[in-house]
Design a protein around this motif. Sequence first.
Motif, PDB file in Angstrom:
ATOM      1  N   CYS A 107       0.979  -1.127  -0.079  1.00 42.34           N
ATOM      2  CA  CYS A 107       0.087   0.080  -0.020  1.00 42.34           C
ATOM      3  C   CYS A 107       1.023   1.109  -0.002  1.00 42.34           C
ATOM      4  O   CYS A 107       0.460   2.257  -0.675  1.00 42.34           O
ATOM      5  CB  CYS A 107      -0.896  -0.221   1.102  1.00 42.34           C
ATOM      6  N   ASN A 108       2.025   1.371   0.838  1.00 35.94           N
ATOM      7  CA  ASN A 108       2.817   2.281   0.740  1.00 35.94           C
ATOM      8  C   ASN A 108       3.423   2.620  -0.698  1.00 35.94           C
ATOM      9  O   ASN A 108       3.727   3.785  -1.042  1.00 35.94           O
ATOM     10  CB  ASN A 108       4.066   2.007   1.836  1.00 35.94           C
ATOM     11  N   ALA A 109       3.763   1.508  -1.393  1.00 32.85           N
ATOM     12  CA  ALA A 109       4.333   1.672  -2.920  1.00 32.85           C
ATOM     13  C   ALA A 109       3.273   2.402  -3.390  1.00 32.85           C
ATOM     14  O   ALA A 109       3.698   3.211  -4.459  1.00 32.85           O
ATOM     15  CB  ALA A 109       4.586   0.552  -3.084  1.00 32.85           C
ATOM     16  N   TYR A 110       2.188   1.993  -3.390  1.00 34.11           N
ATOM     17  CA  TYR A 110       0.970   2.855  -4.190  1.00 34.11           C
ATOM     18  C   TYR A 110       0.748   4.294  -3.854  1.00 34.11           C
ATOM     19  O   TYR A 110       0.721   5.051  -4.671  1.00 34.11           O
ATOM     20  CB  TYR A 110      -0.436   1.970  -3.997  1.00 34.11           C
ATOM     21  N   GLU A 111       1.008   4.556  -2.606  1.00 35.99           N
ATOM     22  CA  GLU A 111       1.046   5.962  -2.104  1.00 35.99           C
ATOM     23  C   GLU A 111       2.213   6.749  -2.890  1.00 35.99           C
ATOM     24  O   GLU A 111       2.041   7.923  -3.000  1.00 35.99           O
ATOM     25  CB  GLU A 111       0.769   5.955  -0.466  1.00 35.99           C
ATOM     26  N   ALA A 112       3.208   5.864  -2.767  1.00 39.53           N
ATOM     27  CA  ALA A 112       4.388   6.596  -3.389  1.00 39.53           C
ATOM     28  C   ALA A 112       4.445   6.980  -4.668  1.00 39.53           C
ATOM     29  O   ALA A 112       4.808   8.198  -5.115  1.00 39.53           O
ATOM     30  CB  ALA A 112       5.533   5.641  -3.027  1.00 39.53           C
ATOM     31  N   ARG A 135      -8.671   3.299  -7.826  1.00 37.70           N
ATOM     32  CA  ARG A 135      -8.825   2.869  -6.397  1.00 37.70           C
ATOM     33  C   ARG A 135      -8.075   1.470  -6.425  1.00 37.70           C
ATOM     34  O   ARG A 135      -7.811   0.802  -7.359  1.00 37.70           O
ATOM     35  CB  ARG A 135     -10.166   2.619  -6.200  1.00 37.70           C
ATOM     36  N   ILE A 136      -7.524   1.146  -5.422  1.00 38.04           N
ATOM     37  CA  ILE A 136      -6.746  -0.095  -4.955  1.00 38.04           C
ATOM     38  C   ILE A 136      -7.698  -1.127  -4.399  1.00 38.04           C
ATOM     39  O   ILE A 136      -8.429  -1.040  -3.569  1.00 38.04           O
ATOM     40  CB  ILE A 136      -5.377   0.097  -4.204  1.00 38.04           C
ATOM     41  N   VAL A 137      -7.771  -2.346  -5.011  1.00 35.22           N
ATOM     42  CA  VAL A 137      -8.346  -3.305  -4.696  1.00 35.22           C
ATOM     43  C   VAL A 137      -7.794  -4.687  -3.943  1.00 35.22           C
ATOM     44  O   VAL A 137      -6.751  -5.039  -4.603  1.00 35.22           O
ATOM     45  CB  VAL A 137      -9.443  -3.980  -5.628  1.00 35.22           C
ATOM     46  N   PRO A 162      -5.539   7.498   1.868  1.00 40.02           N
ATOM     47  CA  PRO A 162      -6.610   8.478   1.664  1.00 40.02           C
ATOM     48  C   PRO A 162      -8.269   7.783   1.907  1.00 40.02           C
ATOM     49  O   PRO A 162      -8.164   6.784   1.469  1.00 40.02           O
ATOM     50  CB  PRO A 162      -6.797   8.947   0.181  1.00 40.02           C
ATOM     51  N   PRO A 163      -8.896   8.325   2.559  1.00 38.28           N
ATOM     52  CA  PRO A 163     -10.265   7.599   2.908  1.00 38.28           C
ATOM     53  C   PRO A 163     -10.710   7.145   1.585  1.00 38.28           C
ATOM     54  O   PRO A 163     -10.742   7.846   0.402  1.00 38.28           O
ATOM     55  CB  PRO A 163     -10.997   8.677   3.392  1.00 38.28           C
ATOM     56  N   GLY A 164     -11.533   5.956   1.547  1.00 35.76           N
ATOM     57  CA  GLY A 164     -12.176   5.580   0.138  1.00 35.76           C
ATOM     58  C   GLY A 164     -11.187   5.066  -1.000  1.00 35.76           C
ATOM     59  O   GLY A 164     -11.634   4.731  -2.042  1.00 35.76           O
ATOM     60  N   ALA A 165      -9.857   5.141  -0.565  1.00 36.46           N
ATOM     61  CA  ALA A 165      -9.028   4.811  -1.870  1.00 36.46           C
ATOM     62  C   ALA A 165      -8.812   3.462  -1.888  1.00 36.46           C
ATOM     63  O   ALA A 165      -8.253   2.716  -2.909  1.00 36.46           O
ATOM     64  CB  ALA A 165      -7.775   5.372  -1.573  1.00 36.46           C
ATOM     65  N   TYR A 166      -9.053   2.601  -0.831  1.00 35.76           N
ATOM     66  CA  TYR A 166      -8.773   1.140  -1.017  1.00 35.76           C
ATOM     67  C   TYR A 166     -10.136   0.319  -0.696  1.00 35.76           C
ATOM     68  O   TYR A 166     -11.048   0.562  -0.041  1.00 35.76           O
ATOM     69  CB  TYR A 166      -8.072   0.740   0.257  1.00 35.76           C
TER      70      TYR A 166
END
Length: 235
Positions: free
Chosen positions: A160-165, A181-183, A212-216
């Motif tokens: 998840c941190n990689a996605y946020e980066a 969005r990430i599933v 972020p809220p709702g991102a996952y």
Amino acid sequence: MDHQTDASAARTCRRVLARLRGLRVLGVLSRRIGGIRSGSEGMIYYVDAVGDRILRQQHPSRTRKRPEEPSARFVDHTLAIADLAVNFLQEANTRGAEVVRLAPEHEARRRYTDFLGAPQTLKPDLYVELAEHPGDQDVEAYFVEVDLGQESLPTLLGKCNAYEAYRRTGTEQRAYGSFPRIVWAMDATRIQTAERRRDSLRKGLDGSPSYPPGAYIIAPLHETATCLMESYGRE
């Protein structure tokens, strides 16, 4: 016109596959298909030495590959991704929706440069674009990760941190207008374990301002396609 029955078509298919195995165009793994909580049986085929040579003749950039039997973990994960891809297509067909794009890992990966100038590669298991109706211009995009209970929670949060980066670079947003969005499509050998892991990941994401809220979206593997179709357009 050929009006083969299902049984005769299956026999023809088996004969062709047996011939390809005899010519070493295809090989077959020693294990049969099992998978998490699955009782199905079947052969898992791979490209053998002759098949690899044919592909290299057709695609000169393809590197020579030595046939090796993959681990059970790799096979289970690969088959789960393939099953999920099929589920997306079936669910879209049932609902009158459209799978605009369905890209596996090697097509879904994103190469970018981080803030330190270092090259990075993000490798989703799947990238999916869905439209509520065929031909719609409004498309929802998703990066999909399949987890079969084989990784620790810190490892999942690390992905998840990689996605946020990647999100922070703005590369995806500049290219496509928004960030998918990430599933997390999650399962495990035991139902209780799968539920506990989904809950732990959800708490890990909700408990940090880094995400972020709702991102996952977190869903059971076998319900993921339905979940995305039903939540289409919702934040």
